[in-house]
Design an enzyme around this catalytic site. Structure first.
Site, PDB file in Angstrom:
ATOM      1  N   LYS A  80      -3.769  -3.343 -19.016  1.00 23.96           N
ATOM      2  CA  LYS A  80      -2.351  -3.737 -18.893  1.00 23.96           C
ATOM      3  C   LYS A  80      -2.185  -5.183 -19.359  1.00 23.96           C
ATOM      4  CE  LYS A  80       1.489  -3.560 -15.538  1.00 23.96           C
ATOM      5  NZ  LYS A  80       1.852  -3.350 -14.128  1.00 23.96           N
ATOM      6  N   SER A 155       5.765  -0.210 -13.564  1.00 23.70           N
ATOM      7  CA  SER A 155       5.768  -1.001 -14.766  1.00 23.70           C
ATOM      8  C   SER A 155       4.594  -0.704 -15.702  1.00 23.70           C
ATOM      9  CB  SER A 155       5.734  -2.484 -14.399  1.00 23.70           C
ATOM     10  OG  SER A 155       4.538  -2.814 -13.707  1.00 23.70           O
ATOM     11  N   SER A 179       3.578   0.284  -9.259  1.00 22.34           N
ATOM     12  CA  SER A 179       3.406   0.340 -10.721  1.00 22.34           C
ATOM     13  C   SER A 179       2.113   0.955 -11.223  1.00 22.34           C
ATOM     14  CB  SER A 179       3.558  -1.048 -11.316  1.00 22.34           C
ATOM     15  OG  SER A 179       4.907  -1.407 -11.286  1.00 22.34           O
TER      16      SER A 179
HETATM   17  N1  GLN Z   1       9.262  -0.930  -9.630  1.00 25.07           N
HETATM   18  C1  GLN Z   1       8.944  -2.006  -8.751  1.00 25.07           C
HETATM   19  C2  GLN Z   1       9.633  -3.259  -9.240  1.00 25.07           C
HETATM   20  O1  GLN Z   1      10.350  -3.183 -10.160  1.00 25.07           O
HETATM   21  C3  GLN Z   1       7.470  -2.202  -8.664  1.00 25.07           C
HETATM   22  C4  GLN Z   1       6.885  -2.871  -9.838  1.00 25.07           C
HETATM   23  C5  GLN Z   1       5.402  -3.082  -9.724  1.00 25.07           C
HETATM   24  O2  GLN Z   1       4.726  -2.476  -8.910  1.00 25.07           O
HETATM   25  N2  GLN Z   1       4.930  -3.986 -10.532  1.00 25.07           N
HETATM   26  O3  GLN Z   1       9.475  -4.307  -8.714  1.00 25.07           O
END
Ligand code: GLN
Length: 497
Positions: A80, A155, A179
């Site tokens: 990532k 994400s 994410s």
């Molecule tokens: N969807 C969540 C957010 O937008 C979690 C994102 C994540 O785990 N990085 O914050």
């Protein structure tokens, strides 16, 4: 080489160790696959072909010398783009860091390299990991390999899509609110959020430091465990890193069983907003657990209802502080540095141009929640709710060994459908957020396809902090149960790209 890309990481490593294939051949097969399909998926932001082949060559040389190879030596991986990689672009999906080549490796990156893992490239993500669909990337969305008009989740959509489309057997994600697990659920893969502090955050570009956690993405539970083991463990460079032995996740994944285990079904993760096909597959998963010998108990965690609002105060608050470092003076983008503008104006012009809409929304929300006069009403309240959620977990784990739920309320949604509706987007992480707030460990693994749309559904398993091995013990048993039923891995049913 078509079968090479479908091997698990464990199979790949033993094929290399046994001399059936070289690490360079494996790396090349994946680079060819990326070349062939990534225009359709857009899992990668950057492919480091030279770096990957050099790393693979080093593994082949080590083998030729007769060195003992580690359990993942020569296995390709997609990283990532939120982990720093020395000399290799690291953008976090943001214009702000376009062209930035970090001068150092994250601890996770370094441990992967030390293990002989071959890093193929950096994967697409929502900007600074803020999102649930990978549509917030400044470099365009990633498509779900099951249907490229649908999101792969976020994400870490790039990491999940890379492994689901056989562009790597392994990937690394980060999970601040879901994410790793949510993209795993939406792509029919396995994703694990380790216990907070289990995997070093050094060199992981910070979003919300008290929630961020790196972890493994894979196509099988055993592969996830092998990767978990490679990256986990104490790191003096991260002050929140746990200084204790890593739970024996590989051993747990090899000896999967739920016999005699008490499994709690979280009552609050059902009802309005949950897709029928998701609930149907989840009910079957619970039945499977019962058949495999688990005792099923219904558990109520009443404060989970407030997890989302608490998260959307705490995460943006920490983000507003963490993202202050992008001030045009130190990294990446600099706008207006023409002698006509003051330093403050350069900062402001750069932040205006460099951050996307969601990141700006979070910075504003967080700054507001932390401002004097509102701190107690918002941030302080959210922290109290966080404590209540932790207590709900403590009470639950007094009664059961693990908790289960659907990973997400719905399957993959169409690209564009929720892009302009932040509230709808935030709901994708309803079931995953509580574990981030409490810091415990959780996994998502495939439990079938929803009848309505034929898209993957994820089963979430949650274990107490430092009991990550339980996830793998239960996950491996469930995976074996499904394999016996389906006769083949779920991903075999994904349409060809
Ligand atoms: N969807 C969540 C957010 O937008 C979690 C994102 C994540 O785990 N990085 O914050």
């Amino acid at each position: 080489m078509t079968e090479t890309i479908r091997w698990t990481a464990a199979e790949t490593a033993s094929a290399i160790a046994d001399g059936k294939v070289t690490a360079v051949e494996v790396a090349q097969a994946h680079l060819d696959r990326i070349e062939a399909v990534d225009a359709k998926v857009h899992a990668y932001l950057h492919v480091d072909a030279d770096g990957a082949l050099a790393a693979a060559r080093a593994v082949d040389d080590a083998r030729a010398r007769g060195d003992r190879l580690g359990p993942l030596a020569g296995v390709p991986l997609a990283l990532k783009d939120v982990f720093t990689t020395k000399g290799v672009p690291t953008t976090c999906g943001s214009r702000m860091l376009e062209g930035w080549r970090p001068p150092y490796d994250a601890t996770v990156t370094r441990r992967l390299k030390d293990a002989g893992v071959v890093i193929l490239g950096k994967t697409n993500m929502d900007e600074f990991a803020m999102g649930s669909s990978t549509e917030n990337s400044a470099y365009g969305p990633t498509g779900n390999p099951w249907d490229t008009t649908k999101v792969p989740g976020g994400s870490g959509g790039g990491s999940a899509a890379a492994i689901a489309s056989f562009q790597a057997p392994l990937a690394i994600g980060t999970d601040t609110g879901g994410s790793i697990r949510q993209p795993a659920a939406l792509t029919g893969t396995v994703g694990v959020k380790p216990t907070y502090g289990g995997v070093s955050r050094y060199g992981l570009v910070a979003f919300s430091s008290s929630l961020d956690q790196g972890g493994p993405c894979a196509r099988t539970v055993l592969d996830a465990a092998l990767l978990h083991e490679a990256i986990a463990g104490h790191d003096p460079l991260d002050s929140t890193s746990i200084d204790a032995p890593v739970p024996n996740v590989v051993e747990a994944a090899r000896s999967g069983s739920v016999r005699g285990l008490r499994v709690g079904v979280v009552k609050e993760f059902a009802g309005e907003g949950y897709q029928a096909g998701v609930l149907a597959r989840f009910a079957e998963a619970v039945e499977l657990l019962r058949e495999l010998g688990a005792e099923i108990v219904e558990i109520s965690c009443p404060n989970f209802t407030y997890a989302m609002p608490a998260y959307y105060l705490i995460a943006p608050s920490e983000a507003s502080s963490n993202l202050a470092r992008f001030d045009a003076m130190r990294y990446g983008l600099r706008v207006g540095d023409d002698g006509e503008h003051s330093a403050e104006e350069v900062m402001s012009l750069t932040r205006e141009a460099g951050f996307g809409a969601e990141v700006k929304r979070r910075i504003m929300l967080g700054t507001y929640a932390l401002s004097s006069g509102y701190y107690d009403a918002y941030y302080g309240q959210a922290q109290k709710v966080r404590t209540l959620i932790t207590r709900d977990f403590e009470a639950a784990f007094g009664q059961v060994d693990v908790l289960v739920s659907p990973t997400t309320p719905t399957t993959a949604f169409p690209i564009g459908e929720r892009a302009d509706d932040p509230m709808a987007m935030y709901l994708a992480d309803l079931c995953t957020i509580p574990s981030n707030l409490a810091g415990n460990a959780a996994m998502s693994l495939p439990c079938g396809l929803a009848d309505e749309d034929g898209l993957p559904v994820g089963l979430q398993i949650i274990a107490p902090a430092m009991a990550d091995d339980r996830l793998y013990r239960v996950g491996a048993a469930v995976e074996a149960g499904y394999l016996a039923r389906w006769g083949a891995p779920l991903l075999d049913r994904a349409p060809a790209l």
